[in-house]
Structures are given as structure tokens and as C-alpha cells.
Design a protein around this motif. Structure first.
Motif, PDB file in Angstrom:
ATOM      1  N   PHE A  83     -29.056  10.771 -33.043  1.00 34.82           N
ATOM      2  CA  PHE A  83     -27.910  10.075 -32.486  1.00 34.82           C
ATOM      3  C   PHE A  83     -27.410   8.991 -33.444  1.00 34.82           C
ATOM      4  CE2 PHE A  83     -26.612   6.138 -30.314  1.00 34.82           C
ATOM      5  CZ  PHE A  83     -25.367   6.540 -29.857  1.00 34.82           C
ATOM      6  N   PHE A  84     -28.308   8.120 -33.881  1.00 32.11           N
ATOM      7  CA  PHE A  84     -27.899   7.028 -34.770  1.00 32.11           C
ATOM      8  C   PHE A  84     -27.464   7.551 -36.145  1.00 32.11           C
ATOM      9  CE2 PHE A  84     -30.387   4.366 -31.790  1.00 32.11           C
ATOM     10  CZ  PHE A  84     -29.347   3.523 -31.423  1.00 32.11           C
ATOM     11  N   GLY A  85     -28.103   8.601 -36.618  1.00 30.16           N
ATOM     12  CA  GLY A  85     -27.724   9.182 -37.893  1.00 30.16           C
ATOM     13  C   GLY A  85     -26.312   9.732 -37.864  1.00 30.16           C
ATOM     14  N   TYR A  86     -25.983  10.481 -36.816  1.00 32.10           N
ATOM     15  CA  TYR A  86     -24.629  11.016 -36.716  1.00 32.10           C
ATOM     16  C   TYR A  86     -23.612   9.921 -36.419  1.00 32.10           C
ATOM     17  CZ  TYR A  86     -25.377  15.921 -37.495  1.00 32.10           C
ATOM     18  OH  TYR A  86     -25.641  17.110 -38.098  1.00 32.10           O
TER      19      TYR A  86
ATOM     20  N   LEU B  72     -18.772   8.320 -30.639  1.00 32.26           N
ATOM     21  CA  LEU B  72     -19.903   8.118 -29.718  1.00 32.26           C
ATOM     22  C   LEU B  72     -20.237   9.412 -28.976  1.00 32.26           C
ATOM     23  CD1 LEU B  72     -21.897   6.080 -28.530  1.00 32.26           C
ATOM     24  CD2 LEU B  72     -20.172   5.546 -26.810  1.00 32.26           C
ATOM     25  N   PHE B  73     -19.224  10.088 -28.483  1.00 35.26           N
ATOM     26  CA  PHE B  73     -19.432  11.330 -27.739  1.00 35.26           C
ATOM     27  C   PHE B  73     -20.085  12.407 -28.602  1.00 35.26           C
ATOM     28  CE2 PHE B  73     -17.801  15.476 -26.222  1.00 35.26           C
ATOM     29  CZ  PHE B  73     -18.418  15.504 -24.977  1.00 35.26           C
ATOM     30  N   VAL B  74     -19.552  12.616 -29.791  1.00 31.69           N
ATOM     31  CA  VAL B  74     -20.114  13.633 -30.691  1.00 31.69           C
ATOM     32  C   VAL B  74     -21.546  13.257 -31.084  1.00 31.69           C
ATOM     33  CG1 VAL B  74     -19.890  14.724 -32.962  1.00 31.69           C
ATOM     34  CG2 VAL B  74     -17.871  14.410 -31.530  1.00 31.69           C
TER      35      VAL B  74
ATOM     36  N   MET C  21     -25.015  15.594 -30.478  1.00 29.55           N
ATOM     37  CA  MET C  21     -25.814  16.158 -31.570  1.00 29.55           C
ATOM     38  C   MET C  21     -27.299  16.319 -31.241  1.00 29.55           C
ATOM     39  SD  MET C  21     -23.521  17.183 -33.416  1.00 29.55           S
ATOM     40  CE  MET C  21     -24.541  17.957 -34.641  1.00 29.55           C
ATOM     41  N   PRO C  22     -27.966  15.364 -30.569  1.00 33.07           N
ATOM     42  CA  PRO C  22     -29.364  15.626 -30.203  1.00 33.07           C
ATOM     43  C   PRO C  22     -29.517  16.825 -29.264  1.00 33.07           C
ATOM     44  CG  PRO C  22     -28.897  13.284 -30.046  1.00 33.07           C
ATOM     45  CD  PRO C  22     -27.586  13.985 -30.281  1.00 33.07           C
TER      46      PRO C  22
END
Length: 119
Positions: free
Chosen positions: A97-100, A66-68, A72-73
Motif C-alpha cells: 500500500f505505502f509503496g504504491y 489512495l484508492f489504487v 494493490m494489496p
């Protein structure tokens, strides 16, 4: 290896759909994606990520993923400011966010499956 393949194919797909592009990349006349990131940067970052998640329990893994994914965005926006990355006008950083979140979950589950199989 899986992370590099997934990253490469996802970049090829999104660049092909004109959702984003890499203005500064190695061998721009040959590759439409940044192969330096998908073949060197992403695997190194995933190795660090997997080393970290392998040392925590399932809630720690979920927290790290979740943190990573939330970071990412922010890194994506920084890459845009530095001219390394350009998005289409309709792109939302929430997609990143959802992709990562999905990408890191798949990589973690695959790694855990391979680790259990080898022990």
C-alpha cells in the motif's frame, strides 16, 4: 517510461533481497523478475492511471492515488493465490500500500511537471 524503469529496478531490488519472487515469468533462466509485467503491463496500467488523474482536480488525484494504492494489496494477494507471486514470510501487504502510494505520487508529480513544462 519512468514507471517502467522504476518498476523494473524496484522488482530487481526486492527480488535480490529475497522479499518476493515471481515463480511464473517469461525467460526464467535469464530474468529473475517478470519482465512482461514491468515492460508491458505496468506501462499500460500507468497510462490508464495518468489519463484518469489528468481529468480531475487535486482532491480527485489524491482520491484516485489512495484508492489504487488500497487496491494493490488485494491484487497482490490474488496474484499469490494464482501462483504468480510469492512473498517472504516477513512481508506485510501494508508495505505494498505505502509503496504504491509513493510510486503513484511520484509518477503523478513527474507527469504534471512534464505537462506544465510542455505547455
Amino acid at each position: 517510461m519512468l514507471a517502467s524503469l522504476l518498476g523494473t529496478y524496484l522488482d530487481l531490488y526486492f527480488v535480490g533481497k529475497d522479499l518476493y519472487q515471481f515463480p511464473m515469468r517469461p525467460f526464467p533462466e535469464i530474468f529473475s523478475i517478470n519482465i512482461a509485467f514491468t515492460l508491458v503491463g505496468l506501462p499500460l496500467l500507468v497510462l490508464i492511471f495518468l489519463r484518469t488523474v489528468s481529468q480531475v482536480n487535486k482532491w480527485g488525484k489524491a482520491g484516485i492515488i489512495l484508492f489504487v494504492s488500497l487496491l494493490m494489496p488485494i491484487f497482490e494477494k490474488l496474484a499469490e493465490v494464482l501462483g504468480l507471486f510469492v512473498h517472504a514470510d516477513g512481508w506485510q501487504h501494508l508495505y505494498t500500500f505505502f509503496g504504491y502510494l509513493l510510486f503513484l505520487t511520484i509518477i503523478t508529480l513527474f507527469f504534471e511537471g512534464m505537462t506544465k513544462q510542455n505547455s
